[in-house]
Scaffold this active site. Sequence first.
Site, PDB file in Angstrom:
ATOM      1  N   CYS A 152      44.149  45.117  40.793  1.00  0.00           N
ATOM      2  CA  CYS A 152      43.337  46.027  39.993  1.00  0.00           C
ATOM      3  C   CYS A 152      43.268  45.432  38.592  1.00  0.00           C
ATOM      4  CB  CYS A 152      43.909  47.446  39.992  1.00  0.00           C
ATOM      5  SG  CYS A 152      45.606  47.575  39.380  1.00  0.00           S
ATOM      6  N   THR A 153      42.797  46.176  37.621  1.00  0.00           N
ATOM      7  CA  THR A 153      42.597  45.604  36.288  1.00  0.00           C
ATOM      8  C   THR A 153      43.903  45.217  35.614  1.00  0.00           C
ATOM      9  OG1 THR A 153      40.581  46.899  36.005  1.00  0.00           O
ATOM     10  CG2 THR A 153      41.580  45.990  34.017  1.00  0.00           C
TER      11      THR A 153
END
Length: 282
Positions: free
Chosen positions: A210-211
């Site tokens: 994810c980020t």
Amino acid sequence: MAEEKDVNGVLLYYKYANVPDLNALHNFYNSNCQSLRLLGRVRLAPHGVNVTVGGKLSCLEEHIAAVKLINLFDGTDFKLASCQDFQSNDNIVKECGFNSLSIRLVKELVTFSSCPLVKSPLLSNAGKHLSAAEFNTILQSAGSVENDVPTNRSRVLLLDARNVYETRIGKFQTPNVETLDPKIRQYSDLSTWIDCHSERLQGTKVLMYCTGGIRCEMASAYIRSKGAGFENVYQLFGGIQRYMEQFPDGGFFKGKNFVFDHRKQLLLNFADFPQIVEEHRD
């Protein structure tokens, strides 16, 4: 050097740990952020902290130094990005929450499921962290690294734990490794997607990303909680941001990382992506 310290920046970090005194921590953030004129979002829960704040780089560095004095934050990965132009775009400032300071006590740092019957998994069962270098090595060999990480004995899958407005503009793409994009509109939909696609995940080596890492903690633990055949779940430590710092040319990540690129600049003009803005508000 003084001019460099005076530019704007953004700081992101999270920490999963038992918080002994939420009110005291709330008071710390309120006092510290206001004195340093930091704006953004701070979420405090019994099991941890999630912070995204913006301000002058020098002030953000002072904030990091103060947070590091609290034992709770030992081992925290602080992601500090300079972005000289983020205040010049009112849309970006508004969407990223940098027009005010919001400090809230919440039950969960990220809402894992909108279904009340789905219990949040034990974070102690989260997938093993892989450094950016380890993650990249796996992708290079399409599923083969040493020492208790994925091998060719099982198929490797990439699982993107982000929302559709993020995956639409960039994701990992690797020959011979399938990337699963749930195309969810909000993180709380991911558990349902996992339930509906568990047969695709069972018996494979799942590499999640994810980020910044926080969404993979809960989601990887949820997959592993399903039992036999779901043990081999791994997550990219520090998320896409740390990966792109390690591989400035993007490596196997193709496209753009919502909201920042590897040059530490805000890369989206939200006026050019109206559909992304609309989904982000959800």
